[in-house]
Scaffold this motif. Structure first.
Motif, PDB file in Angstrom:
ATOM      1  N   PRO A  43       0.834  -1.200   0.000  1.00 31.79           N
ATOM      2  CA  PRO A  43       0.000   0.000   0.000  1.00 31.79           C
ATOM      3  C   PRO A  43       0.869   1.250   0.000  1.00 31.79           C
ATOM      4  O   PRO A  43       2.034   1.213   0.401  1.00 31.79           O
ATOM      5  CB  PRO A  43      -0.773  -0.120   1.315  1.00 31.79           C
ATOM      6  N   PRO A  44       0.298   2.382  -0.451  1.00 31.75           N
ATOM      7  CA  PRO A  44       1.054   3.631  -0.356  1.00 31.75           C
ATOM      8  C   PRO A  44       1.199   4.037   1.111  1.00 31.75           C
ATOM      9  O   PRO A  44       0.422   3.628   1.962  1.00 31.75           O
ATOM     10  CB  PRO A  44       0.185   4.642  -1.121  1.00 31.75           C
ATOM     11  N   THR A  45       2.226   4.830   1.384  1.00 33.14           N
ATOM     12  CA  THR A  45       2.426   5.311   2.751  1.00 33.14           C
ATOM     13  C   THR A  45       1.551   6.526   3.002  1.00 33.14           C
ATOM     14  O   THR A  45       1.072   7.168   2.064  1.00 33.14           O
ATOM     15  CB  THR A  45       3.894   5.707   3.012  1.00 33.14           C
ATOM     16  N   GLY A  46       1.382   6.856   4.262  1.00 31.90           N
ATOM     17  CA  GLY A  46       0.680   8.072   4.636  1.00 31.90           C
ATOM     18  C   GLY A  46       1.622   9.265   4.576  1.00 31.90           C
ATOM     19  O   GLY A  46       2.819   9.134   4.325  1.00 31.90           O
ATOM     20  N   GLY A  47       1.085  10.425   4.828  1.00 31.60           N
ATOM     21  CA  GLY A  47       1.846  11.656   4.732  1.00 31.60           C
ATOM     22  C   GLY A  47       3.018  11.743   5.681  1.00 31.60           C
ATOM     23  O   GLY A  47       4.110  12.169   5.300  1.00 31.60           O
ATOM     24  N   GLU A  48       2.832  11.358   6.932  1.00 30.84           N
ATOM     25  CA  GLU A  48       3.926  11.459   7.906  1.00 30.84           C
ATOM     26  C   GLU A  48       5.090  10.547   7.549  1.00 30.84           C
ATOM     27  O   GLU A  48       6.247  10.952   7.605  1.00 30.84           O
ATOM     28  CB  GLU A  48       3.422  11.148   9.326  1.00 30.84           C
ATOM     29  N   THR A  49       4.788   9.319   7.147  1.00 33.76           N
ATOM     30  CA  THR A  49       5.857   8.391   6.759  1.00 33.76           C
ATOM     31  C   THR A  49       6.549   8.884   5.495  1.00 33.76           C
ATOM     32  O   THR A  49       7.782   8.877   5.402  1.00 33.76           O
ATOM     33  CB  THR A  49       5.302   6.970   6.556  1.00 33.76           C
ATOM     34  N   LYS A  51       6.812  11.947   4.373  1.00 39.83           N
ATOM     35  CA  LYS A  51       7.602  13.140   4.681  1.00 39.83           C
ATOM     36  C   LYS A  51       8.934  12.753   5.311  1.00 39.83           C
ATOM     37  O   LYS A  51       9.989  13.262   4.926  1.00 39.83           O
ATOM     38  CB  LYS A  51       6.798  14.036   5.629  1.00 39.83           C
ATOM     39  N   ARG A  52       8.884  11.852   6.258  1.00 40.69           N
ATOM     40  CA  ARG A  52      10.115  11.434   6.936  1.00 40.69           C
ATOM     41  C   ARG A  52      11.032  10.649   6.000  1.00 40.69           C
ATOM     42  O   ARG A  52      12.252  10.797   6.036  1.00 40.69           O
ATOM     43  CB  ARG A  52       9.778  10.639   8.187  1.00 40.69           C
ATOM     44  N   ASN A  53      10.449   9.809   5.156  1.00 40.34           N
ATOM     45  CA  ASN A  53      11.256   9.051   4.210  1.00 40.34           C
ATOM     46  C   ASN A  53      11.957   9.993   3.230  1.00 40.34           C
ATOM     47  O   ASN A  53      13.125   9.784   2.896  1.00 40.34           O
ATOM     48  CB  ASN A  53      10.398   8.026   3.463  1.00 40.34           C
ATOM     49  N   ALA A  54      11.276  11.048   2.795  1.00 32.47           N
ATOM     50  CA  ALA A  54      11.892  12.028   1.893  1.00 32.47           C
ATOM     51  C   ALA A  54      13.062  12.717   2.574  1.00 32.47           C
ATOM     52  O   ALA A  54      14.120  12.934   1.955  1.00 32.47           O
ATOM     53  CB  ALA A  54      10.857  13.044   1.432  1.00 32.47           C
ATOM     54  N   SER A  55      12.902  13.054   3.840  1.00 34.71           N
ATOM     55  CA  SER A  55      13.980  13.703   4.592  1.00 34.71           C
ATOM     56  C   SER A  55      15.182  12.775   4.723  1.00 34.71           C
ATOM     57  O   SER A  55      16.336  13.197   4.544  1.00 34.71           O
ATOM     58  CB  SER A  55      13.476  14.110   5.981  1.00 34.71           C
ATOM     59  N   VAL A  56      14.918  11.512   5.014  1.00 37.76           N
ATOM     60  CA  VAL A  56      15.994  10.528   5.167  1.00 37.76           C
ATOM     61  C   VAL A  56      16.735  10.345   3.846  1.00 37.76           C
ATOM     62  O   VAL A  56      17.971  10.360   3.801  1.00 37.76           O
ATOM     63  CB  VAL A  56      15.437   9.182   5.679  1.00 37.76           C
ATOM     64  N   ILE A  57      15.998  10.184   2.766  1.00 39.29           N
ATOM     65  CA  ILE A  57      16.663   9.946   1.482  1.00 39.29           C
ATOM     66  C   ILE A  57      17.466  11.169   1.054  1.00 39.29           C
ATOM     67  O   ILE A  57      18.529  11.036   0.442  1.00 39.29           O
ATOM     68  CB  ILE A  57      15.681   9.468   0.390  1.00 39.29           C
ATOM     69  N   MET A 187      18.479  11.198  13.906  1.00 38.65           N
ATOM     70  CA  MET A 187      17.149  10.605  14.075  1.00 38.65           C
ATOM     71  C   MET A 187      16.066  11.602  14.467  1.00 38.65           C
ATOM     72  O   MET A 187      14.893  11.266  14.438  1.00 38.65           O
ATOM     73  CB  MET A 187      17.231   9.456  15.090  1.00 38.65           C
ATOM     74  N   GLN A 188      16.427  12.828  14.819  1.00 40.20           N
ATOM     75  CA  GLN A 188      15.397  13.806  15.176  1.00 40.20           C
ATOM     76  C   GLN A 188      14.452  14.068  14.007  1.00 40.20           C
ATOM     77  O   GLN A 188      13.300  14.442  14.210  1.00 40.20           O
ATOM     78  CB  GLN A 188      16.015  15.111  15.665  1.00 40.20           C
ATOM     79  N   PHE A 189      14.930  13.857  12.790  1.00 39.51           N
ATOM     80  CA  PHE A 189      14.088  14.070  11.597  1.00 39.51           C
ATOM     81  C   PHE A 189      13.254  12.836  11.258  1.00 39.51           C
ATOM     82  O   PHE A 189      12.414  12.886  10.379  1.00 39.51           O
ATOM     83  CB  PHE A 189      14.943  14.498  10.409  1.00 39.51           C
ATOM     84  N   VAL A 190      13.534  11.740  11.954  1.00 44.75           N
ATOM     85  CA  VAL A 190      12.794  10.497  11.730  1.00 44.75           C
ATOM     86  C   VAL A 190      11.688  10.338  12.748  1.00 44.75           C
ATOM     87  O   VAL A 190      10.567   9.968  12.439  1.00 44.75           O
ATOM     88  CB  VAL A 190      13.747   9.277  11.774  1.00 44.75           C
ATOM     89  N   TRP A 191      12.006  10.613  14.022  1.00 42.43           N
ATOM     90  CA  TRP A 191      11.017  10.411  15.075  1.00 42.43           C
ATOM     91  C   TRP A 191       9.902  11.417  14.920  1.00 42.43           C
ATOM     92  O   TRP A 191       8.804  11.250  15.204  1.00 42.43           O
ATOM     93  CB  TRP A 191      11.629  10.547  16.461  1.00 42.43           C
TER      94      TRP A 191
END
Length: 191
Positions: A43-49, A51-57, A187-191
């Motif tokens: 399934p597609p991810t939600g907005g919060e996931t 957003k965080r995945n974009a920051s991590v990548i 990790m502050q950008f992940v949590w």
């Protein structure tokens, strides 16, 4: 919405080319294939996931542009792992020499290579046991380093080739160790 697994093996076993074509013919559906050849509809991810995945990548891309050590891939990239599965990690990285050893045709389709590094960022609908099984598939394909990040529990499982899984509770940073030299994820950008 959770992932759906479908077993067509008693009816038809898709070849690699047939699986690739299935994915091309259905671009709105994200397919993976587990080590037993079962189709997994993600399934597609939600907005919060997302957003965080974009920051991590973004952190991986910036580090990689500076070091020029390899290639970074997003969750849309499906790899044909040497031990059978076709998987799309949320973030993955391959050493440049290994990537360049593939032919143009291999790089264009689902590359037949295990990344050196994979990251799975769990979304609220993901099953921990299924994501852990996916991480074991990566290790079985000889991925050198993997991170399973569970935002909900603020827990990280670190997978290293040939070693026991290390579990960290709410770490402030994660190190790329010798696989991603000099890379540190805040990790502050992940949590």
């Amino acid at each position: 919405m959770t992932a759906i697994t479908i077993d067509f093996n008693s009816v038809v076993k898709l070849t690699d080319d047939q699986f690739y074509q299935l994915c091309q013919d259905n671009p709105d559906i994200k397919f993976e294939r587990n080590q037993w050849g079962k189709l997994v509809i993600m399934p597609p991810t939600g907005g919060e996931t997302g957003k965080r995945n974009a920051s991590v990548i973004a952190d991986f891309v910036i580090w990689n542009r500076q070091t020029k050590l390899g290639e970074v891939f997003d969750s849309s990239t499906c790899f044909k792992l040497p031990n059978g599965p076709d998987r799309s990690p949320d973030v993955s990285w391959i050493q440049l020499e290994r990537w360049n050893a593939l032919t143009d045709a291999q790089r264009e389709k689902f590359p037949p290579i295990a990344p050196d590094f994979v990251l799975e960022l769990m979304s609220p609908s993901d099953s921990l046991s299924e994501t852990q099984a996916k991480m074991r598939e990566y290790m079985g394909a000889e991925v050198r380093l993997g991170w399973l990040i569970d935002r909900k529990s603020r827990r990280v499982e670190i997978y290293r080739l040939g070693q026991q899984v290390e579990i960290l509770d709410a770490p402030a940073t994660l190190s790329g160790e010798d696989v991603l030299p000099g890379f540190v994820l805040d990790m502050q950008f992940v949590w």
